[in-house]
Design a protein around this motif. Structure first.
Motif, short mmCIF file in Angstrom:
data_model
loop_
_atom_site.label_atom_id
_atom_site.label_comp_id
_atom_site.label_asym_id
_atom_site.label_seq_id
_atom_site.Cartn_x
_atom_site.Cartn_y
_atom_site.Cartn_z
N LEU A 127 -9.49 37.49 13.53
CA LEU A 127 -10.27 38.49 14.26
C LEU A 127 -11.72 38.50 13.81
O LEU A 127 -12.64 38.70 14.63
N ILE A 128 -11.92 38.28 12.52
CA ILE A 128 -13.29 38.26 11.99
C ILE A 128 -14.04 37.03 12.49
O ILE A 128 -15.18 37.13 12.96
N VAL A 129 -13.40 35.86 12.40
CA VAL A 129 -14.05 34.61 12.80
C VAL A 129 -14.42 34.63 14.28
O VAL A 129 -15.52 34.20 14.66
N PHE A 130 -13.51 35.14 15.12
CA PHE A 130 -13.76 35.13 16.57
C PHE A 130 -14.36 36.44 17.09
O PHE A 130 -14.43 36.65 18.30
N VAL A 198 5.27 32.89 38.26
CA VAL A 198 4.59 34.10 37.80
C VAL A 198 5.56 35.28 37.79
O VAL A 198 5.59 36.09 36.86
N THR A 199 6.39 35.35 38.84
CA THR A 199 7.39 36.42 38.93
C THR A 199 8.44 36.29 37.83
O THR A 199 8.82 37.28 37.19
N VAL A 200 8.90 35.05 37.59
CA VAL A 200 9.92 34.81 36.56
C VAL A 200 9.39 35.19 35.19
O VAL A 200 10.03 35.94 34.43
N VAL A 201 8.21 34.67 34.84
CA VAL A 201 7.62 34.96 33.53
C VAL A 201 7.27 36.44 33.41
O VAL A 201 7.47 37.06 32.37
N GLY A 202 6.78 37.03 34.49
CA GLY A 202 6.39 38.44 34.47
C GLY A 202 7.54 39.39 34.24
O GLY A 202 7.32 40.55 33.86
N ASN A 203 8.76 38.93 34.47
CA ASN A 203 9.95 39.77 34.22
C ASN A 203 10.69 39.35 32.96
O ASN A 203 11.78 39.87 32.69
N ASN A 204 10.14 38.43 32.22
CA ASN A 204 10.71 38.00 30.95
C ASN A 204 10.38 39.05 29.88
O ASN A 204 9.21 39.32 29.63
N PRO A 205 11.39 39.67 29.27
CA PRO A 205 11.11 40.75 28.30
C PRO A 205 10.23 40.33 27.14
O PRO A 205 9.36 41.09 26.71
N VAL A 206 10.43 39.12 26.61
CA VAL A 206 9.62 38.68 25.48
C VAL A 206 8.16 38.51 25.90
O VAL A 206 7.24 38.88 25.16
N TYR A 207 7.95 37.99 27.11
CA TYR A 207 6.57 37.87 27.59
C TYR A 207 5.93 39.25 27.74
O TYR A 207 4.74 39.43 27.46
N LEU A 208 6.69 40.24 28.16
CA LEU A 208 6.15 41.60 28.32
C LEU A 208 5.65 42.14 26.99
O LEU A 208 4.61 42.80 26.93
N PHE A 209 6.39 41.86 25.89
CA PHE A 209 5.94 42.29 24.56
C PHE A 209 4.66 41.54 24.16
O PHE A 209 3.73 42.14 23.62
N ILE A 210 4.66 40.25 24.42
CA ILE A 210 3.48 39.43 24.10
C ILE A 210 2.27 39.91 24.90
O ILE A 210 1.17 40.08 24.36
N ASP A 211 2.49 40.15 26.19
CA ASP A 211 1.42 40.61 27.06
C ASP A 211 0.88 41.96 26.61
O ASP A 211 -0.33 42.20 26.64
N GLY A 212 1.79 42.84 26.17
CA GLY A 212 1.37 44.15 25.69
C GLY A 212 0.46 44.04 24.48
O GLY A 212 -0.56 44.74 24.38
N MET A 213 0.80 43.14 23.57
CA MET A 213 -0.03 42.95 22.38
C MET A 213 -1.37 42.33 22.75
O MET A 213 -2.41 42.69 22.19
N ARG A 214 -1.38 41.39 23.69
CA ARG A 214 -2.64 40.75 24.09
C ARG A 214 -3.59 41.74 24.76
O ARG A 214 -4.80 41.70 24.53
N TRP A 215 -3.05 42.62 25.58
CA TRP A 215 -3.89 43.63 26.21
C TRP A 215 -4.54 44.51 25.14
O TRP A 215 -5.73 44.83 25.22
N ILE A 216 -3.76 44.91 24.15
CA ILE A 216 -4.26 45.81 23.11
C ILE A 216 -5.31 45.13 22.24
O ILE A 216 -6.37 45.71 21.95
N VAL A 217 -5.04 43.90 21.82
CA VAL A 217 -5.93 43.19 20.89
C VAL A 217 -7.13 42.58 21.59
O VAL A 217 -8.28 42.74 21.15
N LEU A 218 -6.89 41.87 22.70
CA LEU A 218 -7.97 41.12 23.35
C LEU A 218 -8.76 41.95 24.37
O LEU A 218 -9.97 41.78 24.51
N GLU A 219 -8.07 42.84 25.08
CA GLU A 219 -8.74 43.63 26.12
C GLU A 219 -9.13 45.02 25.65
O GLU A 219 -9.96 45.68 26.29
#
Length: 257
Positions: A127-130, A198-219
């Motif tokens: 996080l510091i480097v980037f 996109v629909t398949v991945v978007g309903n993948n529970p593990v992707y939802l957790f990953i996406d949640g973390m990316r929104w919080i950290v990156l966005e």
């Protein structure tokens, strides 16, 4: 009072089992738990070298993007893989000691969570480097992690019961995880996929957790409410179904073990 005493006893057992698992995991390693930090860092470096040029226009701060996915994925795979064999590995204790069977499964999931906490240390230099700036939304990260732990615990209870009756489940699950990983968008943007995927991945529970973390950290914001609702449904549903299967088969498990 008696119930509180039992809860304290169960928490003590989970703590001791977790300590035993961590010691066994790093017993022959001089660096010990430091590997929990080095693994995601080294993995990030390799993946970045391979894919950063490919996705540099589509993904800003690719190493952070990947690391968010990697730590969430590792928590999921480590928790479910190790918890799957928890009942078989501890059959002597199950026979001799009167402890609820789920304690052994929960201890494996908790061990994976401890490793996850160590892995988060890898975020600090990245996080510091980037130059990724966090805001107050980061306070919602524990909610995402808690929901993932709920999902992992539920799935782990199903797998641990299944493994008692079908030893090949471990190998089949390993194959399933390979496919699951590629459907979790660890190192590629979802918008690069065709519509149906996109629909398949978007309903993948593990992707939802990953996406949640990316929104919080990156966005610095929360993911769309529809994705959060899906995440809650997957987590609560998996836990309730896993608990039901575990209770229903408890006596059969004891007879089989």
């Amino acid at each position: 009072m008696r119930q509180n005493s039992q809860l304290k006893q169960y928490f003590f057992v989970i703590k001791e089992l977790t300590g035993r698992e961590l010691k066994r995991k790093y017993s022959r390693s001089k660096l010990g738990v430091i590997w929990s930090v080095l693994n995601p860092l080294l993995s990030m470096i390799v993946i970045s070298l391979v894919f950063s040029q490919m996705f540099k226009r589509a993904i800003e701060n690719f190493p952070v993007f990947y690391l968010c996915g990697n730590v969430i994925w590792s928590l999921f795979t480590t928790g479910t893989n190790t918890a799957m064999t928890a009942l078989v590995d501890n059959k002597q204790m199950l026979i001799k000691v009167k402890i609820p069977m789920q304690v052994f499964v929960i201890s494996r999931v908790y061990t994976a969570f401890v490793n996850f906490i160590y892995s988060l240390i890898a975020f600090i230099p990245i996080l510091i480097v980037f130059r990724v700036r966090l805001n107050w939304i980061i306070l919602f990260l524990p909610v995402v992690v808690l929901l993932e732990l709920l999902f992992v615990t539920g799935l782990s209870m199903m797998l641990s019961v299944g493994y008692v009756f079908f030893g090949d489940l471990k190998h089949l699950y390993g194959i399933a995880l390979t496919l699951w990983m590629y459907l979790s968008a660890l190192f590629y943007p979802v918008n690069s996929l065709p519509g149906i995927m996109v629909t398949v991945v978007g309903n993948n529970p593990v992707y939802l957790f990953i996406d949640g973390m990316r929104w919080i950290v990156l966005e610095g914001s929360l993911q769309p409410w529809t994705s959060f609702v899906k995440m809650v449904i997957w987590s609560v549903g998996a836990y309730l179904i896993g608990s039901w299967i575990f209770r229903k088969n408890k006596n059969k498990v004891m007879q089989k073990i």
